[in-house]
Design a protein around this motif. Structure first.
Motif, PDB file in Angstrom:
ATOM      1  N   LEU A 256     -13.113  10.746 -32.312  1.00  0.00           N
ATOM      2  CA  LEU A 256     -13.734  11.589 -33.347  1.00  0.00           C
ATOM      3  C   LEU A 256     -14.913  10.868 -34.000  1.00  0.00           C
ATOM      4  O   LEU A 256     -15.932  11.483 -34.319  1.00  0.00           O
ATOM      5  N   ALA A 257     -14.758   9.560 -34.202  1.00  0.00           N
ATOM      6  CA  ALA A 257     -15.833   8.781 -34.843  1.00  0.00           C
ATOM      7  C   ALA A 257     -17.075   8.800 -33.944  1.00  0.00           C
ATOM      8  O   ALA A 257     -18.188   9.035 -34.406  1.00  0.00           O
ATOM      9  N   LYS A 258     -16.862   8.579 -32.647  1.00  0.00           N
ATOM     10  CA  LYS A 258     -17.991   8.580 -31.700  1.00  0.00           C
ATOM     11  C   LYS A 258     -18.685   9.956 -31.719  1.00  0.00           C
ATOM     12  O   LYS A 258     -19.906  10.055 -31.810  1.00  0.00           O
ATOM     13  N   GLU A 259     -17.891  11.009 -31.636  1.00  0.00           N
ATOM     14  CA  GLU A 259     -18.420  12.382 -31.609  1.00  0.00           C
ATOM     15  C   GLU A 259     -19.274  12.670 -32.849  1.00  0.00           C
ATOM     16  O   GLU A 259     -20.261  13.377 -32.798  1.00  0.00           O
ATOM     17  N   ASN A 260     -18.862  12.068 -33.984  1.00  0.00           N
ATOM     18  CA  ASN A 260     -19.539  12.369 -35.250  1.00  0.00           C
ATOM     19  C   ASN A 260     -20.511  11.271 -35.693  1.00  0.00           C
ATOM     20  O   ASN A 260     -20.990  11.289 -36.829  1.00  0.00           O
ATOM     21  N   GLY A 261     -20.765  10.294 -34.812  1.00  0.00           N
ATOM     22  CA  GLY A 261     -21.729   9.238 -35.131  1.00  0.00           C
ATOM     23  C   GLY A 261     -21.289   8.320 -36.261  1.00  0.00           C
ATOM     24  O   GLY A 261     -22.120   7.771 -36.989  1.00  0.00           O
ATOM     25  N   VAL A 262     -19.969   8.136 -36.411  1.00  0.00           N
ATOM     26  CA  VAL A 262     -19.438   7.250 -37.459  1.00  0.00           C
ATOM     27  C   VAL A 262     -19.097   5.898 -36.820  1.00  0.00           C
ATOM     28  O   VAL A 262     -18.310   5.855 -35.867  1.00  0.00           O
ATOM     29  N   PRO A 263     -19.660   4.781 -37.304  1.00  0.00           N
ATOM     30  CA  PRO A 263     -19.328   3.477 -36.709  1.00  0.00           C
ATOM     31  C   PRO A 263     -17.832   3.173 -36.802  1.00  0.00           C
ATOM     32  O   PRO A 263     -17.209   3.420 -37.837  1.00  0.00           O
ATOM     33  N   PHE A 264     -17.289   2.635 -35.713  1.00  0.00           N
ATOM     34  CA  PHE A 264     -15.850   2.353 -35.618  1.00  0.00           C
ATOM     35  C   PHE A 264     -15.666   0.839 -35.466  1.00  0.00           C
ATOM     36  O   PHE A 264     -16.068   0.246 -34.464  1.00  0.00           O
ATOM     37  N   PHE A 265     -15.091   0.202 -36.503  1.00  0.00           N
ATOM     38  CA  PHE A 265     -14.897  -1.249 -36.499  1.00  0.00           C
ATOM     39  C   PHE A 265     -13.409  -1.593 -36.409  1.00  0.00           C
ATOM     40  O   PHE A 265     -12.565  -0.915 -37.006  1.00  0.00           O
ATOM     41  N   VAL A 266     -13.119  -2.684 -35.721  1.00  0.00           N
ATOM     42  CA  VAL A 266     -11.752  -3.210 -35.641  1.00  0.00           C
ATOM     43  C   VAL A 266     -11.760  -4.586 -36.298  1.00  0.00           C
ATOM     44  O   VAL A 266     -12.650  -5.398 -36.014  1.00  0.00           O
ATOM     45  N   ALA A 267     -10.806  -4.842 -37.179  1.00  0.00           N
ATOM     46  CA  ALA A 267     -10.710  -6.163 -37.819  1.00  0.00           C
ATOM     47  C   ALA A 267      -9.407  -6.817 -37.391  1.00  0.00           C
ATOM     48  O   ALA A 267      -8.328  -6.242 -37.588  1.00  0.00           O
ATOM     49  N   ALA A 268      -9.503  -7.995 -36.795  1.00  0.00           N
ATOM     50  CA  ALA A 268      -8.292  -8.680 -36.309  1.00  0.00           C
ATOM     51  C   ALA A 268      -8.558 -10.170 -36.132  1.00  0.00           C
ATOM     52  O   ALA A 268      -9.661 -10.555 -35.706  1.00  0.00           O
ATOM     53  N   PRO A 269      -7.570 -11.012 -36.438  1.00  0.00           N
ATOM     54  CA  PRO A 269      -7.756 -12.449 -36.220  1.00  0.00           C
ATOM     55  C   PRO A 269      -7.747 -12.782 -34.722  1.00  0.00           C
ATOM     56  O   PRO A 269      -7.260 -11.977 -33.923  1.00  0.00           O
TER      57      PRO A 269
END
Ligand code: MRU
Length: 347
Positions: A256-269
């Motif tokens: 959905l984020a890709k479709e709507n041009g919303v940046p998608f970030f993952v935070a992980a050690p």
């Protein structure tokens, strides 16, 4: 700061996350089997928190072991490690923690039982403080990606409760707020265990960070309405190509984020990276008890005996991921190279 898990002389103390936000109850676990059951039943959950609980469970098992000689202690250690490793299959932090404890055991073995016991306790408490420090570093790296004002959607709980403290995805949000940015959070409720509605909302409220709870099926609507600027989620295991296993529903949010041009970030050690796996298709996905779907807080919501599927995680292909924020810096596509670089810079 919220205390998720703590080592004490009486045992491992954990906040029972199954009861939040209705009740805030700390329980003391006095042997490794109890710790294993606490991990399995989600008293404690979230990849980094599971890793710390695993380490403390092993340290506790060896501390109270009745072994009278080194050979006995060796077999008791093997059994404890395999009991702990059998609790939950997806979060690689669990196996990372077990391996770290095995390394310490083998290093100290020639110094005898007392030295082994002390070193395992030290290692597990070091993992606890290292995790909080890693989250703070991740927060600093991640908040540079966020402008002065932002509306951020998150899925599940990747906060203080999912770690030894501060959080991964919520750590980035906390760091942005501490930097004076105006952040509004949208928390997916995260069926079936409701980590978003129960846990993320609870800890953000405690920190006075504005949060709006939405049901999982509302995320697309809010993105389409232009009400979400960023998505930030945590991870349970990240393969060498950047594919991300995280709470079930993350994949839908990423698409959905890709479709709507919303940046998608993952935070992980970096302890969540599993570079031994070429891609996400190799990540084991935990299937949990059907009653988690059939019931909400113990109340049945389906016809009795209804057939149910309950995979606890899904895998988001790396093409949907704009950045992976780690405690050693930010990785971007091509992840194969960027993740490897981050891992090798700490060796
Ligand atoms: O089943 P859970 O609650 O252990 O799943 C937790 C998640 O999926 C989190 O997003 C992930 O572990 C990252 S926590 C910092």
């Amino acid at each position: 700061m919220i205390r998720t898990i703590e080592w004490t002389d009486n045992g491992v103390v954990m906040l029972d996350q199954r009861l939040l936000p209705i009740e805030e109850i700390y329980r003391t676990y006095t042997n490794h089997n109890e710790v294993a059951e606490a991990i399995r039943s989600m008293v404690i959950r979230g990849a980094p928190a599971i890793g710390v609980a695993a380490a403390m469970g092993i340290a506790l098992g060896i501390k109270i072991s009745s072994a009278v000689n080194l050979a006995d202690l060796d077999s008791s250690f093997e059994k404890i490690c395999s009991d702990i490793a059998a609790t939950r299959p997806t979060a690689v932090n669990l196996f990372w923690a077990v391996e770290r404890m095995k390394k310490v055991y083998n290093q100290k073995r020639s110094q005898g039982m007392a030295a082994i016991r002390a070193a395992l306790i030290d290692e597990s408490t070091a993992m606890h403080s290292e995790d909080v420090e890693a989250n703070r570093r991740m927060g600093q790296f991640g908040q540079t990606l966020i402008p002065a004002e932002a509306r951020i959607l998150t899925h599940c709980n990747a906060g203080a409760l999912a770690t030894a403290g501060y959080g991964t995805a919520l750590g980035v949000i906390r760091a942005a707020v501490e930097a004076g940015k105006k952040i509004e959070v949208f928390a997916d409720e995260t069926r079936p265990f409701l980590q978003g509605a129960r846990l993320t909302a609870w800890e953000l409220q405690k920190d006075n960070i504005p949060v709006t709870i939405i049901t999982d099926n509302m995320a697309g609507h809010f993105m389409k309405m232009g009400k979400i600027d960023y998505v930030i989620v945590g991870a349970d295991r990240i393969a060498a190509n950047g594919d991300v296993a995280n709470k079930i529903g993350t994949y839908s949010v990423a698409v959905l984020a890709k479709e709507n041009g919303v940046p998608f970030f993952v935070a992980a050690p970096v302890s969540t990276l599993d570079l031994t796996l070429p891609d996400g298709s190799h990540i084991p996905i935990e299937e949990r008890d059907a009653d988690e779907v059939r019931k909400i807080m113990g109340v049945a919501i389906t016809p009795p005996g209804a057939r149910v599927a309950n995979p606890a995680f899904d895998v988001t292909p790396s093409r949907y991921v704009d950045a992976i924020i780690t405690d050693r810096g930010i990785a971007r596509s091509p992840f194969q190279e960027s993740l490897r670089k981050l891992v090798s810079c700490g060796e």
